[in-house]
Write a protein that holds these residues in place. Structure first.
Motif, short mmCIF file in Angstrom:
data_model
loop_
_atom_site.label_atom_id
_atom_site.label_comp_id
_atom_site.label_asym_id
_atom_site.label_seq_id
_atom_site.Cartn_x
_atom_site.Cartn_y
_atom_site.Cartn_z
N LEU A 25 10.93 -3.62 -2.51
CA LEU A 25 10.63 -2.70 -1.41
C LEU A 25 11.88 -2.42 -0.58
N ASN A 26 12.63 -3.47 -0.24
CA ASN A 26 13.85 -3.30 0.55
C ASN A 26 14.87 -2.41 -0.16
N LEU B 287 14.39 0.10 -1.79
CA LEU B 287 13.99 1.51 -1.63
C LEU B 287 13.93 1.92 -0.17
N GLY B 288 14.31 1.01 0.72
CA GLY B 288 14.30 1.31 2.15
C GLY B 288 12.96 1.08 2.82
N TYR B 289 12.05 0.36 2.15
CA TYR B 289 10.72 0.10 2.71
C TYR B 289 10.65 -1.31 3.29
N SER B 290 9.65 -1.52 4.13
CA SER B 290 9.40 -2.84 4.70
C SER B 290 8.86 -3.78 3.64
N SER C 71 5.05 -3.93 3.56
CA SER C 71 4.37 -2.65 3.37
C SER C 71 2.94 -2.83 2.84
N GLU D 41 1.43 0.24 2.14
CA GLU D 41 1.29 1.61 1.65
C GLU D 41 1.30 1.55 0.13
N ASP E 140 1.53 3.75 -2.23
CA ASP E 140 2.55 4.51 -2.95
C ASP E 140 3.90 3.80 -2.91
N GLN E 141 4.21 3.13 -1.77
CA GLN E 141 5.46 2.37 -1.67
C GLN E 141 5.42 1.14 -2.58
N LEU E 142 4.29 0.48 -2.64
CA LEU E 142 4.15 -0.71 -3.49
C LEU E 142 4.28 -0.35 -4.97
N ALA F 228 7.88 0.32 -5.74
CA ALA F 228 8.63 -0.93 -5.86
C ALA F 228 8.39 -1.57 -7.22
#
Length: 355
Positions: A182-183, A185-188, A191, A193, A195-197, A200
């Motif tokens: 996640l990191n 890709l700039g995500y927490s 997360s 979310e 779509d973010q997971l 990742a």
């Protein structure tokens, strides 16, 4: 009347004998008020400090160890234990608070709490530090062998470099692996979310050609032996590796990573509360916290203790990162059973894809 007198005299004699026996047994056992039962990670305190604590206070320490937060939690939850002090990690503290397994601290009985740097207080797992006192802290980062690679990794995205094919070891943990995915890709790393997971997960599947193995405690041994060029691991583990192999280096990606804590807590099983507070106050003293940090090799949250440590330790940005890097570090939130299940499922997909 004489019979009654004889009976009372005999009864008194028996009572005195029972009292004397109980007193001797209590003395041999150290007394209920002269004992402390600590449940901690293995080799996670300088033994000399335990001896010093007993010498100063007269309190005998019974020290038991666990190898995972889950093992500690399960044993406590099952009951039948009499632990006075525990040292769990951040996310487990949150869980234990919600399940009422911890005693709320009486801060009027604490001395030295002001020695803890404010930046390590008020975290999400215990916002007011009502239940926990920071013991050690650290990060998740990249350990690498500078003799085995041409270009040292500095960021998570560097791990996807084709030059690292079959050269990377990953610590076997869903939150750790999904977290740096996640990191990258700039995500927490907390997360929730979907779509973010999923992004990742896809990102991590593309990393698999570079992954030599996903391992547990063996990672430390493999890196020390030079069996792999790069590893993703905890700063505490990295510290031990660096002490064994001078070719190893450790870096915390400045764009973000995990900030972990192990904290001292008092469980509801406490039988020696006065002694528990005495121990916490003992460990909050700067000279004791500094001695412990030098012995263990982890970063201390005690700012007064940090001032007592050698500059070569405190100036090492790998283990005491810059303020800029610190601002991008995150504590693992307790995401709840549903989202933890999602993380575990996606992580399993990554592991299966690699095979």
């Amino acid at each position: 009347m004489r019979k009654l007198y004889s009976f009372m005299l005999g009864l008194t004699t028996i009572c005195l004998l029972l009292f004397a026996t109980a007193f001797v047994m209590k003395k041999e056992d150290g007394g209920a008020g002269d004992k402390l039962v600590i449940y901690n990670w293995g080799d996670y305190i300088d033994p000399d400090l335990l001896e010093k604590f007993t010498t100063e206070t007269g309190i005998k320490v019974q020290y038991e160890t666990f190898d995972s937060n889950e093992a500690m939690y399960t044993k406590l939850k099952q009951g039948g234990t009499t632990y006075d002090i525990l040292v769990p990690s951040d996310y487990m503290i949150d869980k234990m608070i919600k399940e009422q397994l911890l005693v709320k601290l009486d801060k009027s009985r604490l001395t030295g709490l002001s020695n803890i740097s404010p930046q390590f207080l008020g975290k999400s797992f215990d916002p007011n530090n009502d239940y926990s006192i920071p013991y050690f802290w650290g990060t998740v980062g990249i350990v690498y062998n500078e003799k085995m690679i041409d270009k040292a990794p500095a960021h998570w995205s560097d791990l996807w470099n084709e030059a690292y094919r079959n050269q990377i070891l990953l610590v076997d943990g869903a939150r750790e692996v999904m977290g740096f995915g996640l990191n990258s890709l700039g995500y927490s790393l907390n997360s929730i979310e979907m779509d973010q997971l999923k992004a990742a997960e896809q990102q991590l599947t593309q990393l698999t050609p570079n992954v030599k193995a996903i391992v547990g405690d063996e990672l430390k041994k493999y890196m020390i032996q030079g069996d792999a060029a790069i590893g993703v691991t905890f700063s505490g583990e990295a510290s031990e590796m660096l002490s064994e192999n001078p070719d190893l280096r450790y870096v915390v990606p400045s764009e973000g990573s995990n900030l972990w804590f192990d904290n001292i807590v008092i469980p509801r099983t406490v039988k020696h509360e006065k002694e528990a507070y005495a121990f916490i106050n003992f460990m909050l003293r700067p000279e004791n916290a500094a001695q412990n940090a030098e012995y263990i090799g982890y970063a201390t949250p005690n700012s007064k203790a940090k001032e007592l440590l050698p500059e070569e330790i405190t100036s090492d940005l790998a283990f005491y990162p810059s303020q800029e890097t610190m601002e991008n570090l995150e504590v693992y939130n307790n995401l709840g059973q549903y989202w933890l299940g999602i993380y575990n499922d996606l992580y399993l997909q990554v592991k299966m894809y690699r095979k």
